[in-house]
Design a protein around this motif. Structure first.
Motif, PDB file in Angstrom:
ATOM      1  N   ASP A 162     -16.164  18.297 -22.520  1.00 23.16           N
ATOM      2  CA  ASP A 162     -17.220  19.313 -22.566  1.00 23.16           C
ATOM      3  C   ASP A 162     -17.265  20.183 -21.314  1.00 23.16           C
ATOM      4  OD1 ASP A 162     -18.114  18.314 -25.055  1.00 23.16           O
ATOM      5  OD2 ASP A 162     -19.244  16.736 -24.031  1.00 23.16           O
ATOM      6  N   ARG A 163     -16.244  20.064 -20.468  1.00 24.25           N
ATOM      7  CA  ARG A 163     -16.246  20.838 -19.227  1.00 24.25           C
ATOM      8  C   ARG A 163     -15.074  21.808 -19.177  1.00 24.25           C
ATOM      9  NH1 ARG A 163     -16.198  16.878 -14.310  1.00 24.25           N
ATOM     10  NH2 ARG A 163     -15.776  18.912 -13.340  1.00 24.25           N
ATOM     11  N   THR A 164     -15.300  22.925 -18.512  1.00 22.18           N
ATOM     12  CA  THR A 164     -14.232  23.914 -18.321  1.00 22.18           C
ATOM     13  C   THR A 164     -13.817  24.005 -16.857  1.00 22.18           C
ATOM     14  OG1 THR A 164     -15.853  25.692 -18.039  1.00 22.18           O
ATOM     15  CG2 THR A 164     -15.021  25.289 -20.275  1.00 22.18           C
ATOM     16  N   ASP A 165     -14.393  23.134 -16.015  1.00 25.43           N
ATOM     17  CA  ASP A 165     -14.148  23.232 -14.574  1.00 25.43           C
ATOM     18  C   ASP A 165     -13.525  21.960 -13.994  1.00 25.43           C
ATOM     19  OD1 ASP A 165     -16.343  21.622 -14.992  1.00 25.43           O
ATOM     20  OD2 ASP A 165     -17.486  22.394 -13.275  1.00 25.43           O
ATOM     21  N   VAL A 166     -12.783  21.214 -14.811  1.00 25.02           N
ATOM     22  CA  VAL A 166     -12.175  19.966 -14.337  1.00 25.02           C
ATOM     23  C   VAL A 166     -11.115  20.281 -13.295  1.00 25.02           C
ATOM     24  CG1 VAL A 166     -10.871  17.916 -15.011  1.00 25.02           C
ATOM     25  CG2 VAL A 166     -12.618  18.845 -16.546  1.00 25.02           C
ATOM     26  N   THR A 167     -11.185  19.607 -12.148  1.00 21.41           N
ATOM     27  CA  THR A 167     -10.208  19.820 -11.086  1.00 21.41           C
ATOM     28  C   THR A 167      -9.081  18.800 -11.179  1.00 21.41           C
ATOM     29  OG1 THR A 167     -11.278  18.356  -9.484  1.00 21.41           O
ATOM     30  CG2 THR A 167     -12.070  20.650  -9.593  1.00 21.41           C
ATOM     31  N   LEU A 168      -7.964  19.120 -10.538  1.00 23.21           N
ATOM     32  CA  LEU A 168      -6.829  18.200 -10.565  1.00 23.21           C
ATOM     33  C   LEU A 168      -7.146  16.886  -9.840  1.00 23.21           C
ATOM     34  CD1 LEU A 168      -4.034  17.883 -11.703  1.00 23.21           C
ATOM     35  CD2 LEU A 168      -3.105  19.042  -9.691  1.00 23.21           C
ATOM     36  N   PRO A 169      -7.791  16.911  -8.673  1.00 24.78           N
ATOM     37  CA  PRO A 169      -8.152  15.626  -8.047  1.00 24.78           C
ATOM     38  C   PRO A 169      -9.042  14.761  -8.938  1.00 24.78           C
ATOM     39  CG  PRO A 169      -8.300  17.383  -6.424  1.00 24.78           C
ATOM     40  CD  PRO A 169      -8.075  18.042  -7.764  1.00 24.78           C
ATOM     41  N   GLU A 170      -9.978  15.371  -9.657  1.00 30.61           N
ATOM     42  CA  GLU A 170     -10.813  14.609 -10.592  1.00 30.61           C
ATOM     43  C   GLU A 170      -9.961  13.973 -11.683  1.00 30.61           C
ATOM     44  OE1 GLU A 170     -15.128  16.337 -11.465  1.00 30.61           O
ATOM     45  OE2 GLU A 170     -13.587  17.870 -11.690  1.00 30.61           O
ATOM     46  N   CYS A 171      -9.002  14.735 -12.190  1.00 30.27           N
ATOM     47  CA  CYS A 171      -8.154  14.237 -13.270  1.00 30.27           C
ATOM     48  C   CYS A 171      -7.270  13.086 -12.785  1.00 30.27           C
ATOM     49  CB  CYS A 171      -7.303  15.381 -13.817  1.00 30.27           C
ATOM     50  SG  CYS A 171      -6.609  15.070 -15.456  1.00 30.27           S
ATOM     51  N   ILE A 172      -6.790  13.191 -11.560  1.00 30.17           N
ATOM     52  CA  ILE A 172      -5.979  12.121 -10.985  1.00 30.17           C
ATOM     53  C   ILE A 172      -6.813  10.855 -10.816  1.00 30.17           C
ATOM     54  CG2 ILE A 172      -4.750  11.382  -8.902  1.00 30.17           C
ATOM     55  CD1 ILE A 172      -3.849  14.328  -8.596  1.00 30.17           C
ATOM     56  N   ARG A 173      -8.051  11.009 -10.338  1.00 31.83           N
ATOM     57  CA  ARG A 173      -8.933   9.846 -10.192  1.00 31.83           C
ATOM     58  C   ARG A 173      -9.219   9.213 -11.548  1.00 31.83           C
ATOM     59  NH1 ARG A 173     -11.433  13.136  -6.286  1.00 31.83           N
ATOM     60  NH2 ARG A 173     -13.010  13.821  -7.791  1.00 31.83           N
ATOM     61  N   MET A 174      -9.445  10.042 -12.551  1.00 31.50           N
ATOM     62  CA  MET A 174      -9.697   9.519 -13.893  1.00 31.50           C
ATOM     63  C   MET A 174      -8.501   8.698 -14.376  1.00 31.50           C
ATOM     64  SD  MET A 174      -8.640  10.097 -17.265  1.00 31.50           S
ATOM     65  CE  MET A 174      -8.075  11.793 -17.316  1.00 31.50           C
ATOM     66  N   ALA A 175      -7.297   9.241 -14.218  1.00 28.96           N
ATOM     67  CA  ALA A 175      -6.092   8.527 -14.669  1.00 28.96           C
ATOM     68  C   ALA A 175      -5.896   7.240 -13.885  1.00 28.96           C
ATOM     69  CB  ALA A 175      -4.871   9.434 -14.522  1.00 28.96           C
ATOM     70  N   GLY A 176      -6.220   7.274 -12.597  1.00 34.71           N
ATOM     71  CA  GLY A 176      -6.096   6.070 -11.786  1.00 34.71           C
ATOM     72  C   GLY A 176      -7.012   4.958 -12.254  1.00 34.71           C
ATOM     73  N   SER A 177      -8.192   5.336 -12.771  1.00 34.24           N
ATOM     74  CA  SER A 177      -9.119   4.335 -13.287  1.00 34.24           C
ATOM     75  C   SER A 177      -8.769   3.918 -14.710  1.00 34.24           C
ATOM     76  CB  SER A 177     -10.557   4.878 -13.256  1.00 34.24           C
ATOM     77  OG  SER A 177     -10.982   5.089 -11.928  1.00 34.24           O
ATOM     78  N   LYS A 178      -8.567   4.897 -15.571  1.00 31.38           N
ATOM     79  CA  LYS A 178      -8.367   4.613 -16.987  1.00 31.38           C
ATOM     80  C   LYS A 178      -7.076   3.857 -17.251  1.00 31.38           C
ATOM     81  CE  LYS A 178      -7.781   6.895 -21.456  1.00 31.38           C
ATOM     82  NZ  LYS A 178      -7.738   8.170 -22.200  1.00 31.38           N
ATOM     83  N   THR A 179      -6.015   4.215 -16.535  1.00 31.55           N
ATOM     84  CA  THR A 179      -4.696   3.612 -16.767  1.00 31.55           C
ATOM     85  C   THR A 179      -4.216   2.790 -15.585  1.00 31.55           C
ATOM     86  OG1 THR A 179      -4.122   5.474 -18.203  1.00 31.55           O
ATOM     87  CG2 THR A 179      -2.309   4.118 -17.393  1.00 31.55           C
TER      88      THR A 179
END
Length: 344
Positions: A173-190
Protein backbone atom coordinates in the motif's frame (compact mmCIF):
# COMPACT_ATOMS: atom_id res chain seq x y z
CA UNK A 1 40.82 -25.45 -1.78
CA UNK A 2 38.39 -27.37 -3.96
CA UNK A 3 35.65 -29.68 -2.79
CA UNK A 4 37.66 -32.56 -4.21
CA UNK A 5 40.62 -31.64 -1.99
CA UNK A 6 38.43 -31.85 1.12
CA UNK A 7 36.57 -35.03 0.17
CA UNK A 8 33.36 -33.00 0.05
CA UNK A 9 30.23 -34.32 -1.59
CA UNK A 10 28.57 -32.39 -4.41
CA UNK A 11 25.44 -30.39 -3.63
CA UNK A 12 23.04 -33.00 -5.01
CA UNK A 13 24.56 -35.62 -2.72
CA UNK A 14 24.37 -33.30 0.29
CA UNK A 15 20.72 -32.48 -0.32
CA UNK A 16 19.81 -36.14 -0.85
CA UNK A 17 21.64 -37.05 2.37
CA UNK A 18 19.82 -34.31 4.25
CA UNK A 19 16.41 -35.36 2.93
CA UNK A 20 17.10 -38.99 3.82
CA UNK A 21 17.77 -37.96 7.41
CA UNK A 22 15.15 -35.26 7.83
CA UNK A 23 12.08 -36.44 5.93
CA UNK A 24 11.43 -39.55 8.08
CA UNK A 25 11.82 -37.42 11.20
CA UNK A 26 9.38 -34.81 9.86
CA UNK A 27 6.86 -37.52 8.98
CA UNK A 28 7.21 -38.96 12.47
CA UNK A 29 6.59 -35.53 13.95
CA UNK A 30 3.62 -34.89 11.65
CA UNK A 31 2.05 -38.15 12.79
CA UNK A 32 1.53 -36.54 16.20
CA UNK A 33 -0.66 -33.78 14.75
CA UNK A 34 -4.46 -33.89 14.86
CA UNK A 35 -5.73 -35.74 11.78
CA UNK A 36 -7.10 -32.61 10.09
CA UNK A 37 -3.82 -30.72 10.42
CA UNK A 38 -1.77 -33.75 9.42
CA UNK A 39 -3.81 -34.16 6.24
CA UNK A 40 -3.32 -30.56 5.09
CA UNK A 41 0.33 -30.45 6.12
CA UNK A 42 1.07 -33.68 4.27
CA UNK A 43 -0.61 -32.33 1.15
CA UNK A 44 1.45 -29.13 1.37
CA UNK A 45 4.66 -31.11 1.82
CA UNK A 46 3.91 -33.27 -1.22
CA UNK A 47 3.33 -36.59 0.53
CA UNK A 48 -0.20 -37.19 -0.75
CA UNK A 49 -2.99 -35.65 -2.79
CA UNK A 50 -6.05 -33.85 -1.43
CA UNK A 51 -7.71 -37.19 -0.69
CA UNK A 52 -4.71 -38.54 1.20
CA UNK A 53 -3.51 -40.86 -1.58
CA UNK A 54 0.31 -41.19 -1.66
CA UNK A 55 2.05 -39.37 -4.52
CA UNK A 56 5.64 -38.92 -5.63
CA UNK A 57 5.63 -35.13 -6.06
CA UNK A 58 8.87 -33.52 -4.85
CA UNK A 59 8.86 -31.92 -1.40
CA UNK A 60 11.36 -29.17 -2.17
CA UNK A 61 15.13 -29.12 -1.85
CA UNK A 62 15.15 -28.84 1.96
CA UNK A 63 18.18 -26.57 1.97
CA UNK A 64 17.55 -25.18 5.46
CA UNK A 65 17.79 -28.58 7.18
CA UNK A 66 20.94 -29.28 5.17
CA UNK A 67 22.47 -26.05 6.48
CA UNK A 68 21.63 -27.04 10.07
CA UNK A 69 23.13 -30.51 9.71
CA UNK A 70 26.28 -29.23 7.99
CA UNK A 71 26.72 -26.47 10.58
CA UNK A 72 26.67 -29.11 13.34
CA UNK A 73 29.29 -31.17 11.54
CA UNK A 74 31.37 -28.07 10.81
CA UNK A 75 31.84 -27.40 14.53
CA UNK A 76 32.66 -31.01 15.40
CA UNK A 77 29.19 -32.34 16.18
CA UNK A 78 27.13 -34.97 14.41
CA UNK A 79 24.31 -34.58 11.92
CA UNK A 80 22.21 -37.04 13.90
CA UNK A 81 22.63 -34.98 17.06
CA UNK A 82 21.40 -31.88 15.22
CA UNK A 83 18.40 -33.61 13.66
CA UNK A 84 15.84 -31.97 16.01
CA UNK A 85 17.22 -28.57 14.99
CA UNK A 86 16.98 -29.41 11.29
CA UNK A 87 13.41 -30.68 11.68
CA UNK A 88 12.34 -27.61 13.66
CA UNK A 89 13.75 -25.25 11.05
CA UNK A 90 12.00 -27.04 8.20
CA UNK A 91 8.69 -27.09 10.06
CA UNK A 92 8.91 -23.33 10.60
CA UNK A 93 9.74 -22.89 6.92
CA UNK A 94 6.64 -24.84 5.89
CA UNK A 95 4.54 -22.85 8.36
CA UNK A 96 5.73 -19.66 6.68
CA UNK A 97 4.98 -21.01 3.19
CA UNK A 98 1.42 -21.98 4.11
CA UNK A 99 0.77 -18.49 5.45
CA UNK A 100 2.64 -16.70 2.65
CA UNK A 101 0.56 -18.45 0.00
CA UNK A 102 -2.60 -17.18 1.68
CA UNK A 103 -1.35 -13.61 2.07
CA UNK A 104 0.10 -13.43 -1.44
CA UNK A 105 -2.89 -15.14 -3.02
CA UNK A 106 -0.58 -17.62 -4.77
CA UNK A 107 -2.55 -20.28 -6.60
CA UNK A 108 0.23 -22.82 -7.14
CA UNK A 109 3.27 -24.16 -5.33
CA UNK A 110 5.52 -26.90 -6.71
CA UNK A 111 3.24 -27.21 -9.73
CA UNK A 112 0.14 -28.00 -7.64
CA UNK A 113 -2.72 -25.92 -6.22
CA UNK A 114 -1.69 -24.35 -2.92
CA UNK A 115 -3.18 -25.71 0.29
CA UNK A 116 -5.55 -22.79 0.77
CA UNK A 117 -6.95 -23.30 -2.73
CA UNK A 118 -7.75 -26.93 -1.90
CA UNK A 119 -8.77 -26.76 1.76
CA UNK A 120 -9.69 -23.10 2.25
CA UNK A 121 -7.94 -20.12 3.80
CA UNK A 122 -8.86 -20.86 7.42
CA UNK A 123 -7.74 -24.47 7.27
CA UNK A 124 -4.41 -23.57 5.64
CA UNK A 125 -3.71 -20.98 8.32
CA UNK A 126 -4.50 -23.47 11.07
CA UNK A 127 -2.21 -26.06 9.48
CA UNK A 128 0.60 -23.50 9.45
CA UNK A 129 -0.03 -22.74 13.11
CA UNK A 130 0.14 -26.47 13.87
CA UNK A 131 3.53 -26.77 12.18
CA UNK A 132 5.15 -23.92 14.10
CA UNK A 133 3.81 -25.40 17.35
CA UNK A 134 5.25 -28.76 16.34
CA UNK A 135 8.65 -27.18 15.68
CA UNK A 136 8.93 -26.04 19.30
CA UNK A 137 7.70 -29.40 20.53
CA UNK A 138 10.50 -31.13 18.61
CA UNK A 139 13.13 -28.93 20.26
CA UNK A 140 11.60 -29.28 23.72
CA UNK A 141 11.51 -33.05 23.40
CA UNK A 142 15.01 -33.39 21.95
CA UNK A 143 16.70 -34.03 25.28
CA UNK A 144 19.57 -31.70 24.31
CA UNK A 145 21.03 -29.87 27.32
CA UNK A 146 20.65 -26.53 25.50
CA UNK A 147 17.17 -27.18 24.10
CA UNK A 148 15.87 -24.15 26.02
CA UNK A 149 18.45 -21.95 24.28
CA UNK A 150 17.48 -23.47 20.96
CA UNK A 151 13.83 -22.69 21.61
CA UNK A 152 14.73 -19.11 22.54
CA UNK A 153 16.67 -18.73 19.30
CA UNK A 154 13.86 -20.21 17.23
CA UNK A 155 11.26 -18.02 18.95
CA UNK A 156 13.25 -14.87 18.20
CA UNK A 157 13.56 -16.03 14.61
CA UNK A 158 9.81 -16.61 14.20
CA UNK A 159 9.12 -13.11 15.54
CA UNK A 160 11.70 -11.67 13.14
CA UNK A 161 10.15 -13.61 10.26
CA UNK A 162 6.68 -12.30 11.15
CA UNK A 163 8.01 -8.76 11.35
CA UNK A 164 9.53 -9.14 7.89
CA UNK A 165 6.32 -10.55 6.46
CA UNK A 166 4.37 -7.69 8.03
CA UNK A 167 6.69 -5.20 6.35
CA UNK A 168 6.33 -6.99 3.03
CA UNK A 169 2.53 -6.83 3.24
CA UNK A 170 2.71 -3.18 4.30
CA UNK A 171 4.79 -2.32 1.24
CA UNK A 172 1.82 -3.18 -1.00
CA UNK A 173 0.00 0.00 0.00
CA UNK A 174 3.02 2.30 -0.19
CA UNK A 175 4.64 4.15 -3.06
CA UNK A 176 7.66 5.37 -1.09
CA UNK A 177 9.44 2.12 -0.14
CA UNK A 178 13.20 2.67 0.08
CA UNK A 179 15.89 0.17 -0.81
CA UNK A 180 17.29 0.00 2.76
CA UNK A 181 13.78 -0.77 4.02
CA UNK A 182 13.41 -3.52 1.43
CA UNK A 183 16.77 -5.02 2.38
CA UNK A 184 15.79 -5.04 6.06
CA UNK A 185 12.49 -6.69 5.19
CA UNK A 186 14.26 -9.43 3.20
CA UNK A 187 16.75 -9.93 6.01
CA UNK A 188 13.89 -10.59 8.41
CA UNK A 189 11.48 -12.47 6.19
CA UNK A 190 14.06 -14.78 4.58
CA UNK A 191 17.48 -14.22 6.09
CA UNK A 192 16.39 -14.77 9.70
CA UNK A 193 15.39 -18.42 9.23
CA UNK A 194 18.46 -19.31 7.18
CA UNK A 195 20.62 -17.64 9.84
CA UNK A 196 18.74 -19.62 12.48
CA UNK A 197 19.33 -22.89 10.62
CA UNK A 198 23.08 -22.33 10.75
CA UNK A 199 23.14 -21.06 14.34
CA UNK A 200 20.79 -23.75 15.66
CA UNK A 201 22.79 -26.47 13.93
CA UNK A 202 25.99 -25.10 15.44
CA UNK A 203 24.36 -24.91 18.89
CA UNK A 204 23.25 -28.55 18.68
CA UNK A 205 26.73 -29.43 17.39
CA UNK A 206 28.33 -28.12 20.57
CA UNK A 207 29.86 -24.87 19.26
CA UNK A 208 30.88 -22.00 21.52
CA UNK A 209 29.15 -18.61 21.34
CA UNK A 210 31.75 -17.13 18.98
CA UNK A 211 31.44 -19.90 16.41
CA UNK A 212 27.64 -19.81 16.63
CA UNK A 213 27.64 -16.08 15.91
CA UNK A 214 29.94 -16.45 12.88
CA UNK A 215 27.73 -19.18 11.46
CA UNK A 216 24.64 -17.08 12.17
CA UNK A 217 26.20 -14.19 10.22
CA UNK A 218 27.10 -16.56 7.39
CA UNK A 219 23.46 -17.66 7.27
CA UNK A 220 22.06 -14.13 7.47
CA UNK A 221 24.11 -12.96 4.50
CA UNK A 222 23.32 -16.14 2.60
CA UNK A 223 19.64 -15.56 3.33
CA UNK A 224 19.75 -12.12 1.75
CA UNK A 225 21.60 -13.49 -1.28
CA UNK A 226 18.99 -16.24 -1.52
CA UNK A 227 16.16 -13.68 -1.46
CA UNK A 228 17.86 -11.65 -4.18
CA UNK A 229 17.96 -14.75 -6.37
CA UNK A 230 14.36 -15.61 -5.47
CA UNK A 231 13.18 -12.12 -6.41
CA UNK A 232 14.89 -12.38 -9.77
CA UNK A 233 13.18 -15.72 -10.33
CA UNK A 234 9.87 -14.06 -9.41
CA UNK A 235 10.24 -11.92 -12.51
CA UNK A 236 12.36 -13.87 -14.99
CA UNK A 237 12.18 -17.44 -13.71
CA UNK A 238 11.13 -20.33 -15.91
CA UNK A 239 7.62 -21.46 -14.86
CA UNK A 240 8.74 -25.06 -15.34
CA UNK A 241 11.33 -24.47 -12.61
CA UNK A 242 9.50 -22.07 -10.29
CA UNK A 243 6.01 -23.58 -10.56
CA UNK A 244 4.62 -20.04 -10.93
CA UNK A 245 3.63 -17.99 -14.00
CA UNK A 246 6.28 -15.85 -15.68
CA UNK A 247 6.38 -12.27 -14.29
CA UNK A 248 4.31 -13.47 -11.30
CA UNK A 249 5.76 -10.90 -8.86
CA UNK A 250 5.08 -8.08 -11.31
CA UNK A 251 1.52 -9.27 -11.84
CA UNK A 252 1.05 -9.06 -8.06
CA UNK A 253 2.82 -5.67 -8.01
CA UNK A 254 5.25 -6.93 -5.36
CA UNK A 255 7.83 -4.47 -4.05
CA UNK A 256 10.62 -7.01 -4.45
CA UNK A 257 14.30 -6.10 -4.28
CA UNK A 258 14.91 -5.67 -8.05
CA UNK A 259 11.68 -3.67 -8.37
CA UNK A 260 12.52 -1.32 -5.50
CA UNK A 261 16.09 -0.94 -6.78
CA UNK A 262 14.60 0.09 -10.14
CA UNK A 263 11.90 2.34 -8.66
CA UNK A 264 14.46 4.26 -6.59
CA UNK A 265 16.97 4.64 -9.43
CA UNK A 266 15.84 8.19 -10.37
CA UNK A 267 15.67 7.25 -14.04
CA UNK A 268 13.02 7.70 -16.71
CA UNK A 269 12.44 3.97 -16.58
CA UNK A 270 11.72 4.27 -12.85
CA UNK A 271 8.98 6.82 -13.49
CA UNK A 272 7.34 4.65 -16.14
CA UNK A 273 7.55 1.58 -13.90
CA UNK A 274 5.99 3.53 -11.02
CA UNK A 275 3.08 4.51 -13.27
CA UNK A 276 2.50 0.86 -14.18
CA UNK A 277 2.56 -0.12 -10.50
CA UNK A 278 0.08 2.64 -9.63
CA UNK A 279 -2.43 1.60 -12.26
CA UNK A 280 -5.43 -0.16 -10.80
CA UNK A 281 -6.06 -2.53 -13.68
CA UNK A 282 -4.96 -6.13 -14.24
CA UNK A 283 -1.73 -5.96 -16.22
CA UNK A 284 -1.73 -7.46 -19.70
CA UNK A 285 1.03 -9.75 -20.95
CA UNK A 286 2.49 -6.84 -22.90
CA UNK A 287 2.45 -4.58 -19.84
CA UNK A 288 4.12 -7.26 -17.72
CA UNK A 289 6.85 -7.72 -20.32
CA UNK A 290 7.34 -3.96 -20.45
CA UNK A 291 7.56 -3.75 -16.65
CA UNK A 292 10.22 -6.48 -16.60
CA UNK A 293 12.16 -4.61 -19.28
CA UNK A 294 11.95 -1.40 -17.25
CA UNK A 295 13.26 -3.13 -14.12
CA UNK A 296 16.23 -4.37 -16.10
CA UNK A 297 16.88 -1.05 -17.88
CA UNK A 298 16.72 0.82 -14.57
CA UNK A 299 19.45 -1.43 -13.17
CA UNK A 300 17.35 -3.55 -10.79
CA UNK A 301 18.53 -6.86 -12.17
CA UNK A 302 22.22 -5.95 -12.23
CA UNK A 303 22.07 -4.52 -8.71
CA UNK A 304 20.64 -7.79 -7.40
CA UNK A 305 23.25 -9.90 -9.15
CA UNK A 306 26.15 -7.73 -7.98
CA UNK A 307 24.86 -7.56 -4.40
CA UNK A 308 24.37 -11.33 -4.23
CA UNK A 309 27.88 -11.92 -5.59
CA UNK A 310 29.33 -9.62 -2.92
CA UNK A 311 27.51 -11.45 -0.15
CA UNK A 312 28.60 -14.80 -1.54
CA UNK A 313 32.23 -13.72 -1.71
CA UNK A 314 32.25 -13.13 2.07
CA UNK A 315 30.95 -16.60 2.94
CA UNK A 316 34.30 -18.46 3.19
CA UNK A 317 35.69 -15.87 5.62
CA UNK A 318 32.76 -16.37 8.03
CA UNK A 319 33.27 -20.14 7.96
CA UNK A 320 36.99 -19.74 8.55
CA UNK A 321 36.39 -17.42 11.51
CA UNK A 322 34.04 -20.02 12.97
CA UNK A 323 36.83 -22.61 12.78
CA UNK A 324 34.76 -24.92 10.59
CA UNK A 325 36.14 -28.30 9.55
CA UNK A 326 37.25 -28.45 5.92
CA UNK A 327 34.77 -30.92 4.45
CA UNK A 328 31.51 -29.46 5.86
CA UNK A 329 32.84 -25.94 5.21
CA UNK A 330 33.37 -26.82 1.55
CA UNK A 331 29.85 -28.28 1.39
CA UNK A 332 28.35 -25.20 3.06
CA UNK A 333 30.15 -23.02 0.52
CA UNK A 334 28.89 -25.10 -2.40
CA UNK A 335 25.34 -25.06 -1.03
CA UNK A 336 25.47 -21.29 -0.56
CA UNK A 337 26.56 -20.89 -4.18
CA UNK A 338 23.61 -22.96 -5.35
CA UNK A 339 21.19 -20.89 -3.28
CA UNK A 340 22.53 -17.52 -4.41
CA UNK A 341 23.08 -18.33 -8.08
CA UNK A 342 20.06 -20.36 -9.09
CA UNK A 343 19.43 -20.56 -12.82
CA UNK A 344 17.05 -17.94 -14.16
Amino acid sequence: MTTTDTGARDVAEVLAWSRDLVQPAIREAADTLPASMRHISGYHMGWWDERGRPITTGSGKSVRPALALLAAEAVGGSAEGALPAAVAVELVHDFSLLHDDVMDGDATRRHRPTAWRVFGVSQAILAGDALVSLAFARLAGSGHPLAHEGARLLNATVLDLLDGQSADVGFEDRTDVTLPECIRMAGSKTGALIACACALGALYGGADARAIEHLRTFGAELGLAFQLADDLLGIWGDPEVTGKPVFSDLANRKKSLPVVAALTSATGEAAELAAIYRSGTVLSDAELARAADLVERAGGRDWCLETADGLLARAPAHLEEAGCAARPAAELTALSTLMARRTL
